[in-house]
Write a protein that holds these residues in place. Structure first.
Motif, mmCIF file in Angstrom:
data_model
loop_
_atom_site.group_PDB
_atom_site.id
_atom_site.type_symbol
_atom_site.label_atom_id
_atom_site.label_comp_id
_atom_site.label_asym_id
_atom_site.label_seq_id
_atom_site.Cartn_x
_atom_site.Cartn_y
_atom_site.Cartn_z
ATOM 1 N N LEU D 49 38.366 26.451 18.298
ATOM 2 C CA LEU D 49 38.446 27.850 18.719
ATOM 3 C C LEU D 49 39.166 28.670 17.664
ATOM 4 C CD1 LEU D 49 39.348 27.407 22.508
ATOM 5 C CD2 LEU D 49 37.100 27.593 21.444
ATOM 6 N N THR D 50 38.478 29.675 17.154
ATOM 7 C CA THR D 50 39.082 30.561 16.153
ATOM 8 C C THR D 50 38.662 31.997 16.459
ATOM 9 O OG1 THR D 50 37.173 30.106 14.761
ATOM 10 C CG2 THR D 50 39.188 28.888 14.259
ATOM 11 N N GLU D 51 39.454 32.923 15.989
ATOM 12 C CA GLU D 51 39.177 34.334 16.241
ATOM 13 C C GLU D 51 37.795 34.732 15.721
ATOM 14 O OE1 GLU D 51 42.513 36.694 14.930
ATOM 15 O OE2 GLU D 51 43.915 35.210 15.725
ATOM 16 N N GLY D 52 37.104 35.508 16.530
ATOM 17 C CA GLY D 52 35.794 35.996 16.138
ATOM 18 C C GLY D 52 34.648 35.146 16.668
ATOM 19 N N LYS D 53 34.976 33.923 17.074
ATOM 20 C CA LYS D 53 33.951 33.006 17.566
ATOM 21 C C LYS D 53 33.504 33.391 18.985
ATOM 22 C CE LYS D 53 33.222 27.979 17.617
ATOM 23 N NZ LYS D 53 33.829 26.683 17.299
ATOM 24 N N GLU D 54 32.243 33.124 19.286
ATOM 25 C CA GLU D 54 31.757 33.334 20.657
ATOM 26 C C GLU D 54 32.195 32.182 21.550
ATOM 27 O OE1 GLU D 54 27.671 34.058 21.333
ATOM 28 O OE2 GLU D 54 27.912 36.179 20.866
ATOM 29 N N ALA D 55 32.560 32.499 22.779
ATOM 30 C CA ALA D 55 32.962 31.454 23.722
ATOM 31 C C ALA D 55 32.740 31.959 25.137
ATOM 32 C CB ALA D 55 34.431 31.089 23.504
ATOM 33 N N TYR D 56 32.880 31.059 26.092
ATOM 34 C CA TYR D 56 32.719 31.415 27.498
ATOM 35 C C TYR D 56 34.020 31.123 28.259
ATOM 36 C CZ TYR D 56 27.790 31.081 26.293
ATOM 37 O OH TYR D 56 26.570 31.247 25.693
ATOM 38 N N ALA D 57 34.350 32.019 29.168
ATOM 39 C CA ALA D 57 35.444 31.761 30.101
ATOM 40 C C ALA D 57 34.815 31.228 31.379
ATOM 41 C CB ALA D 57 36.215 33.047 30.379
ATOM 42 N N LEU D 58 35.237 30.050 31.800
ATOM 43 C CA LEU D 58 34.695 29.423 33.014
ATOM 44 C C LEU D 58 35.740 29.500 34.116
ATOM 45 C CD1 LEU D 58 33.285 26.141 31.392
ATOM 46 C CD2 LEU D 58 32.142 28.342 31.645
ATOM 47 N N ILE D 59 35.372 30.106 35.232
ATOM 48 C CA ILE D 59 36.346 30.323 36.310
ATOM 49 C C ILE D 59 35.685 30.001 37.649
ATOM 50 C CG2 ILE D 59 37.895 32.002 37.399
ATOM 51 C CD1 ILE D 59 37.345 33.722 34.743
ATOM 52 N N LYS D 60 36.319 29.119 38.415
ATOM 53 C CA LYS D 60 35.785 28.789 39.746
ATOM 54 C C LYS D 60 35.992 29.964 40.699
ATOM 55 C CE LYS D 60 38.126 25.200 40.513
ATOM 56 N NZ LYS D 60 38.734 24.172 41.338
ATOM 57 N N ALA D 61 35.036 30.183 41.571
ATOM 58 C CA ALA D 61 35.117 31.304 42.518
ATOM 59 C C ALA D 61 36.365 31.199 43.401
ATOM 60 C CB ALA D 61 33.859 31.346 43.391
ATOM 61 N N THR D 62 36.766 29.990 43.745
ATOM 62 C CA THR D 62 37.951 29.847 44.613
ATOM 63 C C THR D 62 39.257 30.099 43.851
ATOM 64 O OG1 THR D 62 37.866 27.473 44.200
ATOM 65 C CG2 THR D 62 36.930 28.246 46.270
ATOM 66 N N ASP D 63 39.180 30.229 42.543
ATOM 67 C CA ASP D 63 40.378 30.534 41.752
ATOM 68 C C ASP D 63 40.536 32.033 41.505
ATOM 69 O OD1 ASP D 63 41.259 27.932 41.580
ATOM 70 O OD2 ASP D 63 40.218 27.514 39.716
ATOM 71 N N VAL D 64 39.663 32.814 42.093
ATOM 72 C CA VAL D 64 39.734 34.271 41.926
ATOM 73 C C VAL D 64 40.274 34.904 43.212
ATOM 74 C CG1 VAL D 64 38.439 36.374 41.424
ATOM 75 C CG2 VAL D 64 37.748 34.205 40.367
ATOM 76 N N ALA D 65 41.495 35.423 43.156
ATOM 77 C CA ALA D 65 42.051 36.156 44.299
ATOM 78 C C ALA D 65 41.653 37.625 44.158
ATOM 79 C CB ALA D 65 43.563 36.009 44.333
ATOM 80 N N ILE D 66 41.736 38.336 45.257
ATOM 81 C CA ILE D 66 41.358 39.752 45.253
ATOM 82 C C ILE D 66 42.572 40.592 45.680
ATOM 83 C CG2 ILE D 66 39.847 41.505 46.318
ATOM 84 C CD1 ILE D 66 38.225 39.657 44.629
ATOM 85 N N ALA D 67 42.729 41.734 45.042
ATOM 86 C CA ALA D 67 43.776 42.674 45.447
ATOM 87 C C ALA D 67 43.183 44.068 45.545
ATOM 88 C CB ALA D 67 44.908 42.671 44.426
ATOM 89 N N VAL D 68 43.739 44.866 46.426
ATOM 90 C CA VAL D 68 43.337 46.281 46.515
ATOM 91 C C VAL D 68 44.611 47.129 46.520
ATOM 92 C CG1 VAL D 68 41.153 45.887 47.713
ATOM 93 C CG2 VAL D 68 43.248 46.163 49.037
ATOM 94 N N ASP D 69 44.471 48.348 46.053
ATOM 95 C CA ASP D 69 45.644 49.243 46.030
ATOM 96 C C ASP D 69 45.990 49.710 47.451
ATOM 97 O OD1 ASP D 69 46.408 49.349 43.340
ATOM 98 O OD2 ASP D 69 44.706 50.625 42.855
#
Lengths: 69, 69, 69, 69, 69, 69
Positions: D49-69
């Motif tokens: 991994l180096t700056e400028g390189k293309e990559a993907y962020a992989l995130i499980k749906a259950t690891d995403v919390a939701i907040a509202v103002d």
């Protein structure tokens, strides 16, 4: 701000230990009941976490396992 | 059995709600302080989790986020 | 409230699907870029999540894996 | 390879910070929208991994919390 | 595609159980050694997971706790 | 002690690497099949983890993603 996170435990910071990258935060959420958190050092600094300060431990319900004797 | 998991909070089961696949367990870990856990229904049955029973909430330190007002 | 969570992605709710226990929330965080979240149905109702509403996706840095082609 | 992980966000690596054990990777997934990832240093090196390189962020749906103002 | 995820355990799918929202996948990763995964039903269908098929269990190193007797 | 955690993989510790804050533990759970765990250094010391010792890798079912070729 309201969060989907189910567990929001209010407490007092008992200890802040800073490593190179991570920080370990100990929160007393009830007399004699402590919760330890490891977050990045930069987050600990951004939130100005210091001993004696009030803070919340946020824990998703799916991150809580259960054990019985 | 000894665990690497940093947080082992002892409590009493206050509520067990069974869904089709998951179960939601509410544990009182100090007077008025509750922790909610979502585990699979089969695990809840395997551990015979019922209201009034003693149990432990197991939470990894890296799964505890911190918030301040 | 300030959070230790590193990633706070602002977006607009595109879809809310309610199951028996869980809810699946789709958030558009940039034109054509969506993030899917699974939270409990009770949290979705507590936050009154509905299509078109503004919301934030909160993601811990340690929950983000990286892949390259 | 196809993954069960729901969120696969394509981006460009903006910053790679190497610690003793961990590495912090900043990925720009849309103009002005960044996602920070903490992985082990050995994984960062294995993926080059180096700056400028293309990559993907992989995130499980259950690891995403939701907040509202 | 190369992943930062440390544990990539190759196995054979032994069982696929579909719920309303989630699916439970049992993978045999060595003779007599099984790993159970819960993913969303839609992911299980997208990957066409069926018994007898080869698949990989992906597990982050920080999601592996250790216990000793 | 009985755990709600679905995956309890018995193995032998092959390697223990101690960093400043974290420790990386490699467990052989079947001939040629290894699982890597990152826990805090203090937990590794508390459990007296050393090469050759028997130990268990504990992994929640929701922390196991699936991939297919």
């Amino acid at each position: 701000m309201k969060l989907s996170t189910r567990n929001t435990l209010k407490g007092t910071i008992k200890k802040v230990e800073l490593g190179a990258v991570n920080a370990e935060i100990t929160l007393e959420i009830a007399p004699g009941v402590e919760v330890v958190s490891v977050i990045t050092k930069s987050s600990a600094e951004r939130l100005s976490l210091t001993e004696g300060k009030e803070a919340y431990a946020l824990i998703k319900a799916t991150d809580v396992a259960i054990a019985v004797d």
